[in-house]
Every structure is written in C-alpha cells, then in structure tokens.
Design a protein around this motif. Structure first.
Motif, PDB file in Angstrom:
ATOM      1  N   THR A 108     -50.600   5.605  13.467  1.00 11.77           N
ATOM      2  CA  THR A 108     -49.936   4.443  12.881  1.00 11.77           C
ATOM      3  C   THR A 108     -50.109   3.228  13.789  1.00 11.77           C
ATOM      4  O   THR A 108     -49.608   2.145  13.480  1.00 11.77           O
ATOM      5  CB  THR A 108     -48.441   4.715  12.639  1.00 11.77           C
ATOM      6  N   ALA A 127     -52.863   4.017  10.052  1.00  6.68           N
ATOM      7  CA  ALA A 127     -52.827   4.894   8.882  1.00  6.68           C
ATOM      8  C   ALA A 127     -51.881   6.052   9.137  1.00  6.68           C
ATOM      9  O   ALA A 127     -51.428   6.273  10.258  1.00  6.68           O
ATOM     10  CB  ALA A 127     -54.228   5.416   8.580  1.00  6.68           C
ATOM     11  N   TRP A 145     -54.164   4.110   4.443  1.00  2.39           N
ATOM     12  CA  TRP A 145     -54.581   3.102   5.409  1.00  2.39           C
ATOM     13  C   TRP A 145     -53.773   1.841   5.171  1.00  2.39           C
ATOM     14  O   TRP A 145     -53.652   1.372   4.045  1.00  2.39           O
ATOM     15  CB  TRP A 145     -56.085   2.824   5.268  1.00  2.39           C
TER      16      TRP A 145
END
Length: 151
Positions: A108, A127, A145
């Motif tokens: 992330t 993502a 994404w």
C-alpha cells in the motif's frame, strides 16, 4: 456481523527480532500441522509476512523465509491447505504448486521492482490484494491498484 466462510484462516508468525528475513521454526510449523490435521475437512488459507518461495529477485530472495522449503513441503501433506498469502516483497506474485496457490500482495506504499538484482523501486502505484472466500471452498482474488492522480 460475522459471516461464516467455511474456511480455516491461519496466521503464522515469521518475525525474527532484529532480522529482516523471516523464519517460522519447528514450533510454528508443528502448530500449523496440528491445526490443519484437526480441521482437515475445511479448506484452509495461511497468511504470513515473508515469502516462502524464491521470487527471482536476488536481494529479496536473501531476506525471504529461511524455512520456506519446509513450509511448502508440509503444505503438500495437507490437501485442505489451498492458499498461502504473503507480503514483504512489495510486489504482486501468483504461482500454483499443485492444488496450492501461493500469492504475494503488493504494498500500500511503494512497490519493489520484480526480478531486480539489488534494491530498486518500481513505478507502479500503491495496491492491495482483495480475497473472497466462498462457503463451497472456492476463493477469488483481485489486485486493486490505487490511482493517485487527481485529474
């Protein structure tokens, strides 16, 4: 509200204090065997931080799971273990080993370049991996994404 999935979701601790790479050790592997054997009629998914397989990236493969071969070997002995999911590599990964699927989830934050010899950041955006578990033993996964463009 809790919804029964029919799945046994198992977390493993691969953390080693003061070390970047991971290790499960005999006690954690034995615990996994016991849980899978006790509940062998339910499909199972295992979640851990460090990748249990080689990723094809020299620097990342040096800091993966030290006893990944042992984990994968034990996994093959349990037909109910259907899924291994890991992080740490900051990149998407998807491989099948017989009836076992091995998934890596991207970060992330920043992604690492797949197949790199040395540490290298990738240009891909943050993502995460979404998993859905069916009561019939099926599962699906999707990579989400995150588009940071404000356009």
């Amino acid at each position: 509200m809790r919804r029964e999935t029919g799945w046994n979701l198992i977390g493993l601790n691969s953390h080693q204090p003061g070390v970047v790479g991971g290790r499960l050790g005999a006690a954690e592997l034995d615990r996994l065997d016991a849980v899978l054997e006790t509940d062998k009629n339910r499909p199972a998914a295992v979640f851990l931080h460090h990748p249990p397989v080689q990723l094809g990236s020299q620097w990342l493969d040096r800091i993966g799971l030290e006893d990944g071969d042992e984990l994968c070997g034990r996994a093959r002995n349990h037909a109910n273990l259907r899924l291994l999911v890991f992080g740490h590599a900051h990149q998407a990964f998807d491989r099948s080993d017989g009836s076992l699927r091995i998934l890596g989830t991207p970060s992330t934050g920043r992604q690492f370049s797949p197949g790199s010899t040395e540490f290298e950041l990738d240009d891909r955006p943050p993502a995460y991996r979404r998993l859905e578990f069916g009561a019939d033993g099926s599962f699906s996964t999707e990579l989400i994404w995150i588009d940071n463009d404000d356009d």
